[in-house]
Design an enzyme around this catalytic site. Structure first.
Site, mmCIF file in Angstrom:
data_model
loop_
_atom_site.group_PDB
_atom_site.id
_atom_site.type_symbol
_atom_site.label_atom_id
_atom_site.label_comp_id
_atom_site.label_asym_id
_atom_site.label_seq_id
_atom_site.Cartn_x
_atom_site.Cartn_y
_atom_site.Cartn_z
ATOM 1 N N GLY A 1 -60.312 -2.150 -50.396
ATOM 2 C CA GLY A 1 -61.233 -2.171 -49.247
ATOM 3 C C GLY A 1 -62.153 -3.371 -49.303
ATOM 4 N N CYS B 1 -72.215 -2.894 -38.873
ATOM 5 C CA CYS B 1 -73.460 -2.549 -38.175
ATOM 6 C C CYS B 1 -73.747 -3.500 -37.027
ATOM 7 C CB CYS B 1 -74.640 -2.566 -39.140
ATOM 8 S SG CYS B 1 -74.397 -1.500 -40.556
ATOM 9 N N THR C 1 -63.024 2.580 -50.041
ATOM 10 C CA THR C 1 -62.198 2.939 -48.890
ATOM 11 C C THR C 1 -63.013 3.367 -47.668
ATOM 12 O OG1 THR C 1 -61.901 5.019 -50.092
ATOM 13 C CG2 THR C 1 -60.060 3.498 -50.101
#
Lengths: 461, 461
Positions: free
Chosen positions: B11, B46, B113
């Protein structure tokens, strides 16, 4: 049994006025009297520069608590009234208003006499014991009004002192289109607020926008028709002199505690010249308190005695003295942090704790970091630089300085850390609030601690 | 002797990407590999709403560290690559990119992940195992791009979930002139961030600017030509149904940790569904770390296990895992504070610690204060309301919520206080930075503590 506590307060500034309010809150029946030598009820001294600049539209707006307010709260406020004598054994205060003599008994006395401007020794600055025409202070409402009345006709102004107040005034006058000269006897500006490396960008801006003379003293004033015309300034190293034409001069070289009355009755005065007070704001004499700019208290980090001319601290003192004098209990924090802030020439500046040149008895390592107030991908981020000082022995944070976006609120985090003996290793991992339009994932406040922690760790090896 | 440490990271989000960077910094010789199932290198999740709103001009700007950057740092980044198996005894990871099988050994494995969107059960929301056309998530870059491509033709949009993300999206679409409906199953908005009394003004604003349905669930989607046409929502109390016409629907009902790979190899999963990690970000298996949204850690105040989907925490985890995996030492703080912030519809919102409805095992008293960000005499002051929670037993600060001016930086002070077990009696006397254009003499942050202290003191009697 029903005896009312008589509280007298000398001075109705931030400290004295707040003390009266808190005394009233603590004891609804107490008899509270304030003697104020000036003609105004409680007003904000810190707001004065902003009336000059026009940000605040009127001097009246600065009155935070009016005569009426005090009357409604059943607090007897005497304006234009000077205390001439305190009789500590008889518990009496004598005061004078015009030709009227006033005599009042007290159970508790709170001295809130503030500070007076420190005026450097400059030839011709006084005429008949008064500042020569065109020379101004900026301590009181009347000082500010006098200065204000001159601004319309002013093309060139000079300011002695490049501290927080000096630069606030400089910025104010600069915004009015006045040509500014700043004279500072030290080699650095903002000497008590920022280390040299931190004030550097501000100094550069001042060099562009004003005539900045660091390392210079004003030695002489030359007048024309009894009014200031020019100042002679002298380079402290080379002794070279220079003449500065000026329409007016503002003295912003700090202040010293006004302790005459307190000294006369034997209140212990400290080595910084302030009235020594306890955590309860008691002086060395029982039942006599002192608050605000006339006092001396210990620095939280160094334990050294310190005078501070900050409105926020005067208010905190006032709360403590008012509550305690009226029979409640309120202790001050065990030391002063000296959290301070201001803004001028586009810079927001804030600091807590002592600067490098002043902090003597504590070996300190520093970490500094400059970054954006927002993530790099979000537009509108502003620079913020933070420098944090760490005690080499134990890793505790002892000081912080910030220049840039939201400097003041960021410095408040360091104030909280210092007051609670937080170690840099802890603060560097603080979970700060993050959102792209508001703050970055890792705030400069923690990143500056990362740098300081590295230096601290190396020293420990 | 010269053996290189092999580090594999699964990830490349904020946690995984940061872990790679810090591993590289800690050990210049380590062999670092990242497997990322998506097609982008490390980007800011974000930031996605702000590309939709146009504040950020391009999706590309969100890429914080590019493929090139990782290459230069000698970090092997595989994009579009899914890990299919971890063999923990042989220390091997198997991954797949298109039809290519990749097999890599590791000494240290970091699982990053992330989390996947939680999708509520709504009739007809899926068609052929895919979200029906016009229904969107906003977890990934591709989600955002899909949503972005629809905005031009959208007149009415509906959002399920009135949490931070839901309201960020609502604000974004509202600014584009789209008619907004918000559907929230709870009776309150921002349920995990603010108490009801604190979110009230925001709720009122939403009621003016959007169609807000609290206490409602979306029960069914009706389509036309295989595309969403309307939503049936149901009042949870009255069961009354209502039809909402909508051009698109965004699901913002939170997320759950993605733990499939970790669970298969026996990493202990906590009761919140996240991978349990230690202060070193180690899972229950040796040499296997986990970071960010897929993990579960304890709350600082309550010690209860908590999952948090915050980028700032993922980055902190990444720092810890990267340093530790590469042979350094980095401990997380002993618990999560959950410091969080956002802004929407003109409100800056921030909080730290748990809200009233969630904090169960600690009896808490609250103090709330509303005031101005500036002294009343200085123009331009903005409202700021702060509510602080205090442990009834010991007076320690356990939570704080703020709405208004500089909410985030003010909440950071409380974060520092909570992390250091500061008592409200101490924080209420904090010397905060004061100057008329910047902050008041007594900041709302200390005044809220005054109120809380009074309530705490009464409880103690």
């Amino acid at each position: 049994v029903d005896k009312k506590t008589k509280i007298i307060i000398i001075g109705c500034g931030a400290g004295g006025g707040t003390a009266a309010q808190l005394a009233r809150k603590t004891d609804r029946n107490s008899e509270i009297t304030i003697f104020e030598k000036g003609k105004y009820a409680q007003y904000s001294k810190c707001g004065l520069p902003y009336v000059l600049s026009g940000e605040i539209s009127s001097f009246n707006n600065l009155i935070e608590f009016s005569e009426n307010w005090f009357e409604k709260e059943n607090i007897k406020l005497y304006l234009n009234t000077s205390v001439t004598e305190i009789n500590k054994t008889k518990h009496i205060v004598l005061a004078k208003r015009d030709n009227e003599q006033i005599k009042k008994e007290f159970d508790k006395l709170i001295i809130a006499t503030g500070a007076k401007a420190f005026i450097p020794s400059i030839k011709n600055i006084f005429e008949n014991n008064k500042l020569v025409s065109g020379v101004h202070l900026l301590r009181t409402m009347d000082d500010a009004k006098a200065l204000f009345s001159e601004l319309k006709h002013t093309k060139k102004a000079s300011i002695i002192g490049a501290g927080l107040i000096g630069l606030e005034i400089a910025d104010t006058l600069y915004k009015k289109g006045i040509d500014i000269t700043i004279i500072e006897s030290l080699s650095n500006i903002l000497e008590n607020t920022l280390d040299i490396d931190m004030s550097e960008p501000i100094k550069k801006e001042l060099e562009v926008k004003t005539n900045l003379f660091t390392n210079h003293i004003a030695s002489k004033i030359e007048t024309e028709n009894s009014r200031i015309k020019q100042i002679i300034i002298k380079n402290k190293e080379t002794n070279q002199e220079k003449k500065i034409e000026t329409d007016l001069l503002v003295i912003a070289t700090g202040s010293k505690p006004e302790v005459n009355l307190a000294e006369k009755i034997g209140c212990k005065i400290g080595k910084r010249g302030g009235i020594i007070i306890s955590e309860k704001t008691l002086t060395s004499l029982s039942n006599i308190y002192a608050v605000g700019d006339c006092t001396e208290y210990k620095d939280f980090v160094t334990n050294e005695p310190t005078c501070v001319g900050l409105g926020s601290i005067a208010v905190r003192h006032g709360i403590a003295a008012g509550v305690n004098a009226a029979g409640g209990e309120y202790n001050l924090p065990s030391g002063l942090l000296q959290t301070r802030t201001s803004e001028f020439f586009g810079f927001e500046v804030a600091a807590v704790g002592l600067v490098k040149n002043v902090i003597k008895n504590i070996q300190t390592v520093y970490g500094k970091f400059s970054g954006s107030s927002l993530p790099h991908y979000y537009p509108g981020g502003k620079n913020i630089t933070i420098k944090v000082g760490v005690n080499e022995k134990n890793g505790e944070i002892v000081s912080a300085q910030a220049v840039g976006s939201n400097a003041a609120q960021r410095i408040n985090v360091f104030a909280c850390a210092i007051q609670n003996n937080v170690r840099v290793e802890n603060l560097k991992k603080l979970e700060t609030a993050y959102a792209p339009p508001i703050a970055p994932t890792l705030d400069v406040l923690t990143l500056s601690c990362d740098v300081a922690f590295l230096k601290y760790s190396r020293k420990k090896r």
